[in-house]
Scaffold this active site. Structure first.
Site, short mmCIF file in Angstrom:
data_model
loop_
_atom_site.label_atom_id
_atom_site.label_comp_id
_atom_site.label_asym_id
_atom_site.label_seq_id
_atom_site.Cartn_x
_atom_site.Cartn_y
_atom_site.Cartn_z
N GLU A 51 -9.32 -7.43 -1.27
CA GLU A 51 -9.09 -5.99 -1.20
C GLU A 51 -10.05 -5.26 -2.13
O GLU A 51 -10.21 -5.65 -3.28
CB GLU A 51 -7.66 -5.64 -1.65
CG GLU A 51 -6.58 -6.09 -0.72
CD GLU A 51 -5.20 -5.64 -1.17
OE1 GLU A 51 -4.31 -5.66 -0.31
OE2 GLU A 51 -5.00 -5.29 -2.34
N CYS A 52 -10.64 -4.21 -1.64
CA CYS A 52 -11.42 -3.25 -2.40
C CYS A 52 -12.47 -3.91 -3.31
O CYS A 52 -13.52 -4.29 -2.84
CB CYS A 52 -10.51 -2.32 -3.17
SG CYS A 52 -11.29 -0.75 -3.62
N GLY A 53 -12.19 -4.06 -4.59
CA GLY A 53 -13.15 -4.70 -5.49
C GLY A 53 -13.48 -6.12 -5.05
O GLY A 53 -14.61 -6.58 -5.23
N SER B 18 -11.47 -6.07 2.96
CA SER B 18 -11.32 -4.67 3.31
C SER B 18 -11.15 -3.82 2.05
O SER B 18 -10.71 -4.31 1.01
CB SER B 18 -10.07 -4.52 4.19
OG SER B 18 -9.67 -3.19 4.33
#
Length: 170
Positions: free
Chosen positions: A36-38, A137
């Protein structure tokens, strides 16, 4: 791989070749990888800072990340898988939120993870990357909303480990 701010630690993350090699090895040998993200940012080929300095990432996601000086996304979203992945496939609905200052650019292979609604941006925009046992994502999912997705991920992990436990035992 959770979210966070990898841009704060880019020299150390880029220099840690052993960790990047182990992540690539594990993913290429079937370990389910959810980022996720990072985590997505780190799995890309590179991250480019506001000053233009490039740092190498893991290289599993065929894209580069460009840091921005304003929010690229913010808000709650509904995410619908575009293709089958380790959480489920088309027809499933997930909920989560986006909060990031970067964008993913030069995605060489079109294999988006989700079609998004809500948050900033047009309805139906695609986002993320999915391939085999990898799903990455910007969206931070709320797994309590769709527990089937969590069970699917646990089943993928159990199958990788070969532990033979049925998912309803979790």
């Amino acid at each position: 791989m959770g979210g966070g701010f990898p841009e704060q630690f880019l020299p150390a993350l880029a220099a840690n070749q052993s960790m990047k090699e182990q992540i690539r090895f594990a993913c290429r040998n079937g370990m389910p990888v959810y980022a996720e993200c990072g985590g997505l940012m780190y799995l890309c080929q590179s991250i480019c800072t506001l000053s233009g300095e490039q740092f190498s990432g893991v290289g599993l996601v065929p894209a580069r990340v460009q840091m921005g000086n304003r929010l690229a996304a913010l808000g709650y979203v509904r995410a619908r898988p575009v293709q089958p992945g380790i959480l489920g496939g088309p027809g499933m609905e997930l909920k989560g939120h986006e909060f990031h200052w970067s964008t993913m650019e030069d995605l060489a292979e079109q294999a988006p993870a989700y079609s998004l609604s809500g948050g900033r941006g047009r309805e139906g925009r695609t986002e993320g990357y999915v391939k085999d046992n990898l799903l990455a994502s910007y969206v931070h999912l709320h797994f309590r909303y769709n527990q089937e997705a969590a069970r699917n991920f646990l089943a993928a992990c159990a199958n990788y480990k070969g532990c033979g436990r049925r998912i309803n035992e979790w």
